[in-house]
Design a protein around this motif. Structure first.
Motif, PDB file in Angstrom:
ATOM      1  N   SER A 128     -18.604 -15.621 -81.488  1.00  0.00           N
ATOM      2  CA  SER A 128     -19.195 -14.517 -82.255  1.00  0.00           C
ATOM      3  C   SER A 128     -19.199 -13.217 -81.463  1.00  0.00           C
ATOM      4  CB  SER A 128     -20.625 -14.869 -82.683  1.00  0.00           C
ATOM      5  OG  SER A 128     -21.478 -14.979 -81.561  1.00  0.00           O
ATOM      6  N   GLU A 129     -19.270 -13.300 -80.132  1.00  0.00           N
ATOM      7  CA  GLU A 129     -19.296 -12.093 -79.318  1.00  0.00           C
ATOM      8  C   GLU A 129     -17.962 -11.365 -79.364  1.00  0.00           C
ATOM      9  OE1 GLU A 129     -20.813  -9.117 -76.830  1.00  0.00           O
ATOM     10  OE2 GLU A 129     -21.767 -10.636 -78.086  1.00  0.00           O
TER      11      GLU A 129
ATOM     12  N   HIS B 165     -28.098 -13.674 -71.730  1.00  0.00           N
ATOM     13  CA  HIS B 165     -28.128 -14.272 -73.067  1.00  0.00           C
ATOM     14  C   HIS B 165     -28.962 -15.565 -73.153  1.00  0.00           C
ATOM     15  CE1 HIS B 165     -25.095 -11.395 -74.256  1.00  0.00           C
ATOM     16  NE2 HIS B 165     -24.253 -11.855 -73.355  1.00  0.00           N
TER      17      HIS B 165
ATOM     18  N   ARG C 299     -17.536 -10.564 -83.580  1.00  0.00           N
ATOM     19  CA  ARG C 299     -18.552  -9.577 -84.001  1.00  0.00           C
ATOM     20  C   ARG C 299     -19.329  -9.140 -82.764  1.00  0.00           C
ATOM     21  NH1 ARG C 299     -18.564 -13.763 -87.347  1.00  0.00           N
ATOM     22  NH2 ARG C 299     -20.328 -14.703 -86.258  1.00  0.00           N
ATOM     23  N   PRO C 300     -18.785  -8.223 -81.969  1.00  0.00           N
ATOM     24  CA  PRO C 300     -19.438  -7.816 -80.721  1.00  0.00           C
ATOM     25  C   PRO C 300     -20.897  -7.431 -80.919  1.00  0.00           C
ATOM     26  CG  PRO C 300     -17.254  -6.852 -80.876  1.00  0.00           C
ATOM     27  CD  PRO C 300     -17.522  -7.494 -82.209  1.00  0.00           C
ATOM     28  N   GLY C 301     -21.719  -7.857 -79.970  1.00  0.00           N
ATOM     29  CA  GLY C 301     -23.143  -7.561 -80.050  1.00  0.00           C
ATOM     30  C   GLY C 301     -23.944  -8.611 -80.775  1.00  0.00           C
ATOM     31  N   THR C 302     -23.283  -9.669 -81.251  1.00  0.00           N
ATOM     32  CA  THR C 302     -24.005 -10.706 -82.002  1.00  0.00           C
ATOM     33  C   THR C 302     -24.111 -12.015 -81.215  1.00  0.00           C
ATOM     34  OG1 THR C 302     -21.998 -11.544 -83.109  1.00  0.00           O
ATOM     35  CG2 THR C 302     -23.186  -9.728 -84.177  1.00  0.00           C
ATOM     36  N   HIS C 303     -23.872 -11.952 -79.915  1.00  0.00           N
ATOM     37  CA  HIS C 303     -23.943 -13.151 -79.083  1.00  0.00           C
ATOM     38  C   HIS C 303     -25.318 -13.808 -79.253  1.00  0.00           C
ATOM     39  CE1 HIS C 303     -23.532 -15.877 -75.782  1.00  0.00           C
ATOM     40  NE2 HIS C 303     -22.454 -15.295 -75.296  1.00  0.00           N
TER      41      HIS C 303
END
Length: 319
Positions: free
Chosen positions: A59-60, A220, A63-67
């Protein structure tokens, strides 16, 4: 157990194997069903078992920033996989280029050309390839072409945690974020753990008679809600009963969230610079600001007593 990072690490003479693919964050009891079946099937066929996972979380990249908050770093997942009897873990660097592989190309590149899959074990919701276009049906159809079979394991496992919802990494993250570490442990099959290096803090705990290890958690990391918890501090292979504080230390107007663990009854510990793991057993109370330092000390003593009771009861129940 062999550990590989990238397809190039796989031995050139690697033969047929049983493979399962997924993020497997947390290696919870649902994951254990799939991985356990992969190990079992591999032994039936007389070939090694391989778990394929990704870094960073897909997902990172997509969709960057959604880790999502991580329940276990890759080295911890590998340890847990080894405990389940897995023969090899392959961590694939998940890049933008890799994310664009079509489902068929993904199968050929990973399962066929390098791992020589004989059987693939997955859950019913497994998706793969560009835009997650591949599913278990396509996986099986491609297996007929590339000489591997597919076995789908039903992951509908539930318990009291989360109101009977199916076990999932998402549910564990939710419970951890709410401070329900006991519920998270039910799904994980063990206490939720955070880990990192012990760093120097303000050393107020030492001054107050409760010296704590300030653990600088990994990026994270899924950290429980602010509060006081019972659990264990593990350093150098030794697990010590602990009272754990998570939060910004409102008594001293702190702003940075920290994870600090007091090894109950241990004095003279010098843990700075060492790798430590904190395992969460139970929530004790929320994070409070007291009227005075004396009131804080009374509360801390009560916290330690309560943590000792909870840990002792747990250890007796599981002995």
């Amino acid at each position: 157990m062999q550990r590989w990072r990238g397809l190039e690490d796989i031995p050139e003479d690697w033969g047929r194997s049983v493979v399962t693919i997924g993020s497997y964050d947390g290696v919870h009891r649902g994951h254990q069903l799939i991985v356990g079946r992969a190990v079992e099937r591999a032994r039936e066929l007389g070939v090694p078992s391989v778990v394929v996972t990704f870094d960073p979380h897909p997902s990172e990249v997509v969709r960057p920033g959604t880790h999502p908050p991580l329940l276990a770093p890759h080295h911890r997942r590998a340890e847990l996989m080894a405990g389940l009897g897995v023969d090899a873990v392959l961590v694939l660097p998940f890049t933008t280029e890799f994310s664009k592989l079509s489902p068929a190309d993904f199968i050929v590149k990973v399962l066929v050309d390098r791992l020589h899959a004989k059987t693939v074990i997955e859950g019913p919701n497994f998706r793969f390839g560009h835009k997650a276009a591949g599913n278990v049906r396509l996986l099986a159809e491609l297996g007929a072409t590339y000489d591997y079979t597919v076995e789908v394991i039903d992951l509908y496992v539930t318990g009291e945690a989360g109101g009977g919802k199916p076990f999932s990494s998402t549910l564990v993250r939710t419970l951890v974020a709410e401070g329900d570490v006991a519920g998270a442990a039910e799904i994980l099959g063990r206490p939720h753990r955070v880990e990192g290096i012990v760093v120097r803090g303000a050393q107020r705990g030492r001054d107050l008679g409760f010296p704590t290890a300030n653990v600088e958690t990994l990026p994270h990391t899924a950290i429980p809600a602010d509060g006081v918890y019972a659990g264990w501090l593990e350093v150098g292979g030794e697990s010590m009963p602990a009272a754990i504080s998570v939060g910004t230390n409102p008594q001293f107007d702190g702003v940075e969230r920290t994870v600090e663990a007091y090894a109950i009854g241990r004095v003279g510990l010098d843990l700075y610079g060492m790798h430590a793991a904190v395992d969460f057993l139970a929530y004790v109370r929320g994070m409070l600001k007291f009227d005075s330092i004396d009131d804080l000390l009374v509360a801390m003593a009560a916290d330690v007593e309560r943590c000792t009771e909870l840990i002792t009861a747990h250890e007796r129940a599981t002995a």
